[in-house]
Design a protein around this motif. Structure first.
Motif, PDB file in Angstrom:
ATOM      1  N   ARG A   1       4.789   7.851  -0.426  1.00 33.79           N
ATOM      2  CA  ARG A   1       3.450   8.408  -0.326  1.00 33.79           C
ATOM      3  C   ARG A   1       3.433   9.383   0.848  1.00 33.79           C
TER       4      ARG A   1
ATOM      5  N   TRP B   1       5.245  10.351   8.720  1.00 27.14           N
ATOM      6  CA  TRP B   1       5.606   8.985   9.089  1.00 27.14           C
ATOM      7  C   TRP B   1       6.642   8.986  10.216  1.00 27.14           C
TER       8      TRP B   1
ATOM      9  N   ASP C   1      -1.098   9.561  11.576  1.00 25.65           N
ATOM     10  CA  ASP C   1      -2.531   9.752  11.761  1.00 25.65           C
ATOM     11  C   ASP C   1      -3.323   8.482  11.489  1.00 25.65           C
ATOM     12  N   GLN C   2      -3.031   7.830  10.410  1.00 21.48           N
ATOM     13  CA  GLN C   2      -3.816   6.679  10.000  1.00 21.48           C
ATOM     14  C   GLN C   2      -3.368   5.384  10.660  1.00 21.48           C
ATOM     15  N   LYS C   3      -2.233   5.437  11.313  1.00 22.69           N
ATOM     16  CA  LYS C   3      -1.676   4.254  11.996  1.00 22.69           C
ATOM     17  C   LYS C   3      -1.479   3.084  11.052  1.00 22.69           C
ATOM     18  N   LYS C   4      -1.323   3.397   9.790  1.00 22.23           N
ATOM     19  CA  LYS C   4      -1.099   2.334   8.821  1.00 22.23           C
ATOM     20  C   LYS C   4       0.391   2.179   8.580  1.00 22.23           C
ATOM     21  N   HIS C   5       0.758   0.990   8.234  1.00 24.43           N
ATOM     22  CA  HIS C   5       2.179   0.686   7.999  1.00 24.43           C
ATOM     23  C   HIS C   5       2.447   0.553   6.503  1.00 24.43           C
ATOM     24  N   SER C   6       3.665   0.949   6.163  1.00 22.85           N
ATOM     25  CA  SER C   6       4.135   0.671   4.803  1.00 22.85           C
ATOM     26  C   SER C   6       4.694  -0.746   4.768  1.00 22.85           C
ATOM     27  N   GLU C   7       5.056  -1.156   3.614  1.00 28.32           N
ATOM     28  CA  GLU C   7       5.753  -2.426   3.502  1.00 28.32           C
ATOM     29  C   GLU C   7       7.203  -2.253   3.984  1.00 28.32           C
TER      30      GLU C   7
ATOM     31  N   GLN D   1       0.830  -1.201   0.000  1.00 27.12           N
ATOM     32  CA  GLN D   1       0.000   0.000   0.000  1.00 27.12           C
ATOM     33  C   GLN D   1       0.860   1.244   0.000  1.00 27.12           C
TER      34      GLN D   1
ATOM     35  N   THR E   1       5.426   4.053   9.516  1.00 26.99           N
ATOM     36  CA  THR E   1       4.108   4.000  10.139  1.00 26.99           C
ATOM     37  C   THR E   1       3.502   5.395  10.077  1.00 26.99           C
ATOM     38  N   HIS E   2       2.286   5.491   9.463  1.00 27.32           N
ATOM     39  CA  HIS E   2       1.641   6.786   9.310  1.00 27.32           C
ATOM     40  C   HIS E   2       1.155   7.264  10.662  1.00 27.32           C
TER      41      HIS E   2
END
Length: 561
Positions: free
Chosen positions: A37, A43, A82-88, A9, A79-80
């Protein structure tokens, strides 16, 4: 640049700086993680190295002084915030750290030929780029100065800022350039430097004015298990001289430390070995160098006896092939070679070059049924003119130049005189009181009219008088008074002919074609005078000469007595 991409992602890319594939211990290394991104500040970053992880808000991880222990595979993850999403995770990037490199120096040529250029060349052992090169000359070790790690020498810079080129040239090289040289390389900001190179030397085989090395036996090749002495012969009082030896690409400690024995200014090697082959020289505590000698210790049965010092052009030199068992084979039949090419065969074991020239310089060896000697280099030097010779040459050149200038001046002066209507080859004789009428048509006995100085020939061409030299008669050489005297002169009348006329008139008064010699005596107030003169007029050339219609002087010869 090492760049690895991970698919997901959001993709993370890990890069190592500097981008060189070769990283050395002590350099600074930066790892940078870029998420493809969003903004960098969106991040936070996780760094991973072989089961070790740590977090950072920075996308850079710096190792200021990298070590061998920092070797390994590195990855990064974003690791984002705000969104707490991780990159690969990024793909792993290997960091390889090697020991600090040592520069490698070469000197070409290593033996000084005065006036020629000498090139120093520096490189780094591992294949790497981006280096600047720094050049140094060795000096005796002094605390506080830049020094080699073993404290054998201190160094002084030849160039302050270094060069991007990997070579440095000494032009022209002279005796002051003999000695040791080192280099090192640096790159980055701040500059990361390699280790110093091993010292490399520029030697001179010519004996120096202050000190010289003398070897006994006086030759470059020696058999094993023989005694060898090397002496320092000083021309002035100097202290701290040490005998150095260079072998196997490195300089060794001086005589007396772990090889040879020193007594005063002489180093003695009691029993030679093959490992003692090398270059020897004396070096003072103030940085002076003696001449150097390249010694070869041979394990075979033959050696070449050649001079250890340069030979002067024009001298004679004899090369001998010596057998280890000289008593058994006193005069071996041998072949001599120069630069690997056969020269001649000698039954006496010796080869003599009666008059040495520069072309005789090179590597020599000898060969016989008993074996083959090692090669030895024979150096030939040109004749250097001494001060007296230089002065003599200067004087000779000065005289030659002065003579040439004087000749040019006389030629110019002569041309100027001719332009003025006079002749430059007039020779003045002592004044004679007699006066002579130079007109051959007048009465020889007349003393009327003005006469020019006695001793001249009046050659009349139109209205111009041309005088030639006439030697006065010596009929009355003993007379001291203005008595009788012989006067001799000649008159030549040159008259232009009308170019349109094909024939000359027969009137001798108009165009004489004869030579008339008249003699006579005349009485003047000063006494009788003997007069001898000649008149020569020119006649036209034969018609066969079509190209030239002007009268030509065929031959004028007057013998005046």
């Amino acid at each position: 640049m090492l760049v690895l991409f991970c698919v997901g992602q959001a993709m993370a890319v890990l890069t190592i700086y500097p981008t060189s594939s070769q990283i050395f211990s002590g350099e600074s290394v930066t790892l940078r993680c870029n998420i493809q991104r969003g903004e960098v500040t969106d991040w936070k970053y996780t760094w991973h190295k072989e089961y070790v992880e740590f977090l950072s808000r920075e996308n850079q991880y710096e190792i200021s002084v990298v070590k061998i222990s920092d070797n390994g595979d590195y990855r990064c993850l974003g690791t984002h915030i705000d969104q707490k999403k991780h990159s690969e995770w990024s793909d792993a990037v290997r960091l390889t750290v090697t020991d600090k490199p040592q520069a490698v120096l070469s000197v070409s040529p290593q033996w000084l030929n005065p006036g020629d250029s000498v090139t120093l060349r520096c490189g780094v052992e591992e294949s790497s780029t981006g280096w600047r090169f720094f050049w140094y000359q060795t000096v005796p070790y002094t605390a506080g100065l830049l020094s080699l790690s073993d404290r054998s020498y201190s160094v002084e810079a030849l160039s302050g800022s270094g060069t991007t080129e990997d070579s440095y040239t000494l032009i022209p090289a002279g005796p002051s350039h003999t000695g040791g040289y080192v280099c090192r390389a640096g790159r980055g900001d701040p500059v990361y430097n390699t280790l110093y190179s091993e010292p490399q030397f520029l030697w001179s085989g010519d004996t120096q004015s202050s000190v010289s090395l003398k070897i006994r036996p006086n030759r470059t090749q020696h058999f094993t298990s023989k005694s060898l002495s090397l002496s320092c012969e000083e021309k002035r009082n100097s202290t701290g001289w040490r005998l150095k030896r260079y072998r196997e690409k490195a300089v060794e400690s001086e005589c007396g430390s772990n090889w040879g024995s020193i007594a005063g200014s002489t180093c003695t090697i009691g029993s030679t070995r093959k490992k003692y082959s090398g270059v020897y020289w004396w070096e003072s505590g103030s940085g002076e160098y003696s001449n150097a000698v390249n010694i070869t210790v041979a394990v075979g049965t033959l050696i070449l006896d050649s001079p250890p010092y340069p030979i002067t052009e024009g001298d004679s030199v004899t090369l001998s092939c010596t057998n280890k068992d000289q008593e058994t084979y006193p005069n071996p039949k041998v072949d001599f070679y120069k630069d690997g090419v056969f020269i001649r065969n000698e039954t006496t074991g010796e080869m003599t070059i009666p008059v040495v020239s520069k072309s005789d310089e090179g590597f020599y060896k000898c060969k016989s049924n008993e074996g083959e000697s090692p090669e030895s280099w024979v150096t030939v030097r040109g004749v250097t003119p001494g001060p007296s010779t230089s002065v003599l040459v200067g004087v000779v050149v000065g005289l030659v130049v002065a003579g040439i200038l004087l000749a040019i001046l006389l030629v110019l002066l002569c041309r100027y005189k001719k332009a003025e209507g006079s002749c430059c080859n007039r020779i003045f004789w002592p004044h004679q009181p007699q006066r002579t009428n130079l007109d051959p048509l007048q009465d020889q006995g007349s003393t009327q009219g003005q006469a020019p100085d006695a001793g001249y020939n009046n050659l009349q061409h139109g209205g111009t008088n041309i005088y030639d030299t006439i030697t006065p008669s010596d009929n009355d050489a003993g007379a001291a008074t203005a008595g009788s005297s012989d006067v001799m002169y000649a008159q030549i009348q040159l008259k232009k002919l009308d170019k349109k006329k094909k024939k000359m008139t027969a009137d001798p008064k108009e165009n004489p074609v004869y030579s008339e010699v008249k003699t006579g005596k005349t009485t003047a107030a000063t006494g009788p005078v003997d007069v001898t003169y000649a008149e020569v007029d020119l006649k036209q050339k034969a018609k066969a000469k079509k190209k030239k219609q002007q009268p030509h002087l065929r031959q004028i010869q007057s013998i005046l007595k």
